[in-house]
Design an enzyme around this catalytic site. Structure first.
Site, mmCIF file in Angstrom:
data_model
loop_
_atom_site.group_PDB
_atom_site.id
_atom_site.type_symbol
_atom_site.label_atom_id
_atom_site.label_comp_id
_atom_site.label_asym_id
_atom_site.label_seq_id
_atom_site.Cartn_x
_atom_site.Cartn_y
_atom_site.Cartn_z
ATOM 1 N N HIS A 1 0.840 -1.207 0.000
ATOM 2 C CA HIS A 1 0.000 0.000 0.000
ATOM 3 C C HIS A 1 0.873 1.255 0.000
ATOM 4 O O HIS A 1 0.657 2.177 -0.788
ATOM 5 C CB HIS A 1 -0.910 -0.018 1.228
ATOM 6 C CG HIS A 1 -1.590 1.280 1.504
ATOM 7 N ND1 HIS A 1 -2.869 1.560 1.069
ATOM 8 C CD2 HIS A 1 -1.170 2.392 2.177
ATOM 9 C CE1 HIS A 1 -3.210 2.780 1.450
ATOM 10 N NE2 HIS A 1 -2.190 3.308 2.132
ATOM 11 N N GLU A 2 1.890 1.298 0.881
ATOM 12 C CA GLU A 2 2.756 2.474 0.974
ATOM 13 C C GLU A 2 3.548 2.686 -0.324
ATOM 14 O O GLU A 2 3.695 3.820 -0.791
ATOM 15 C CB GLU A 2 3.722 2.330 2.159
ATOM 16 C CG GLU A 2 3.051 2.308 3.517
ATOM 17 C CD GLU A 2 2.260 3.571 3.799
ATOM 18 O OE1 GLU A 2 2.678 4.659 3.337
ATOM 19 O OE2 GLU A 2 1.206 3.485 4.458
ATOM 20 N N HIS B 1 1.612 4.402 -3.045
ATOM 21 C CA HIS B 1 1.628 5.872 -3.030
ATOM 22 C C HIS B 1 2.782 6.400 -3.887
ATOM 23 O O HIS B 1 2.620 7.375 -4.624
ATOM 24 C CB HIS B 1 1.772 6.386 -1.600
ATOM 25 C CG HIS B 1 0.524 6.282 -0.782
ATOM 26 N ND1 HIS B 1 -0.667 6.853 -1.183
ATOM 27 C CD2 HIS B 1 0.273 5.692 0.416
ATOM 28 C CE1 HIS B 1 -1.592 6.613 -0.264
ATOM 29 N NE2 HIS B 1 -1.054 5.900 0.710
#
Length: 470
Positions: free
Chosen positions: A330-331, A334
């Site tokens: 998820h990170e 970004h």
């Protein structure tokens, strides 16, 4: 009412500015208080797990999170009321020009005259931050040692907390004072295009701080150690390589000496990216999971972990390795989707716009007179008046827009992790992190729309897949 409005507009323009600033400040406060009231009603009335959450949250955790968030909301109400009242009294009683005068007296005593405006500005800034630190300290102590303590999150002793607060203040001053003095100097000598030079300077400072923070500033407060060789590190490096993320190091930060809350982030520019994992995020590393186990002696450091409380928990905290990889997916999403760059671009466009408007407004004497500066127009005071007070309506609107954008980015990053085949692991990780941090999964729609930079848990789980048994 019509007479009252007419009488307001009959006032001198500086009085109109003053009362407009004060009125808008209280309007924002009342709006925030109303939103918090709506959310507190949710906390108070939702005493049983809703049917759609039954499979992902047990009643005991639900009740703990409800009470925790209710305590936080009540605390926020009283601290917010105090802050708004304090700010209003400072404005009404002329606190800003008074403190500026005190700063002038101090600079005169140490041999500097009124022509040394930058020196007086630095003394003013130091006094203002000291005042803010002392008035905020009781609230911070109560939040840490009553609310966080009551709900099992606080790991600090009072001595550790106070030493940490002093260290933060000193480090902040070491950065704030030189940066402010250079900014004021640039504005003074920059001529007609000073706003461009001031913007470029703040851009350079922000990039430098982002670059050095985790390597040189954060280690002053927390212990960072490289993630040991093993399956987790190998898998993280392989995942980073699969999306061409230029990972150079993976660190574990000893967050458990402060709080049992967990987090993860990455930082760095260009080909020098690092990932930081809180030890409370890692199921296999968190000291809070080692109930009854003898703890190895830690080497003596400036912030010894012995100053933190040992508070073992009955349940296991953190995520397993596949779930950690999903969180990092998820990170990294970004980064891959350009969210970090987009946020920097938006921030700098906003900064340039604000400095441009500041250049237009700084010469307006009525702005200074409105806040008690009848005979002088200090640059630092101008920055404070224009950026903090005059721009406040714009700042509120921008903040809401960025909150909406942030939620969109969060959904996109979740979708990126799902595209990497980690939907199931991220699903279970979000549930675990919500439990560990006592997040309350039910939110008032208006409160969440205005405040939540991350979508509510249930919305994120729905986007990842249908509700299923954890």
């Amino acid at each position: 009412k019509i007479l009252m409005v007419e009488s307001i507009f009959d006032l001198p323009v500086e009085k109109q500015i003053f009362y407009a600033v004060l009125g808008f400040s209280w309007t924002v406060y009342l709006w925030e208080a109303y939103l918090s009231y709506r959310q507190r009603r949710i906390y108070s009335s939702t005493t049983h797990v809703p049917q759609e959450l039954g499979k992902i949250m047990d009643s005991e955790t639900f009740e703990k999170s409800r009470l925790y968030q209710l305590d936080k909301s009540n605390f926020s109400f009283w601290s917010g009321l105090y802050s708004e009242t304090e700010g209003t009294l400072i404005l009404l009683l002329g606190g800003i020009p008074f403190l500026w005068g005190v700063a002038g007296s101090v600079t005169t005593r140490i041999g500097f005259g009124s022509e040394y405006e930058i020196t007086q500005s630095l003394v003013f800034l130091t006094l203002a931050t000291l005042f803010s630190a002392f008035t905020g300290l009781p609230w911070s102590v109560y939040n840490t040692f009553v609310i966080e303590e009551r709900h099992g999150f606080n790991q600090q002793t009072l001595g550790f907390f106070l030493k940490d607060a002093v260290k933060k203040f000193i480090v902040t001053q070491c950065i704030l004072l030189p940066v402010t003095s250079l900014l004021l100097y640039i504005i003074k000598i920059g001529g007609d295009y000073f706003f461009i030079y001031a913007w470029l300077f703040t851009l350079a400072v922000s990039l430098v701080l982002v670059t050095i923070y985790a390597d040189y500033i954060a280690p002053l407060f927390d212990k960072f150690t490289p993630l040991p060789e093993g399956e987790l590190k190998t898998d993280i490096e392989a995942m980073a390589k699969s999306i061409s993320f230029p990972l150079t190091k993976v660190y574990v930060v000893e967050g458990s000496k402060r709080s049992s809350h967990s987090n993860a982030y990455f930082y760095g520019f260009f080909k020098n990216k690092r990932i930081v994992l809180f030890d409370t995020l890692l199921e296999d590393y968190s000291p809070l999971n080692k109930s009854g186990e003898p703890q190895p002696e830690q080497p003596e450091t400036g912030d010894s972990s012995s100053e933190s409380k040992a508070k073992p928990k009955n349940k296991k905290q953190g995520c397993n390795n596949p779930e950690i990889l999903a969180v990092l997916g998820h990170e990294l999403g970004h980064w891959k989707l350009g969210h970090t760059v987009k946020n920097i671009v938006i921030s700098q466009m906003n900064s340039f716009l604000c400095f441009s408007l500041f250049a237009v407004l700084i010469g307006r004497k009525e702005l200074f007179v409105a806040f008690g500066f009848n005979d002088s127009q200090p640059t630092l005071i101008g920055l404070m008046i224009i950026f903090q007070f005059i721009f406040s309506p714009y700042n509120e609107l921008l903040s809401f827009c960025l909150t909406v954008l942030s939620r969109r980015f969060e959904f996109q990053a979740d979708a990126f992790a799902r595209g990497m085949g980690k939907a199931s692991e991220l699903y279970s990780a979000l549930i675990k992190l919500n439990k560990d941090n006592l997040g309350f999964p039910v939110a008032d729609w208006l409160f969440s729309m205005w405040h939540y930079s991350h979508p509510p848990l249930l919305e994120r789980l729905r986007a990842l897949g249908s509700i299923k048994q954890d």
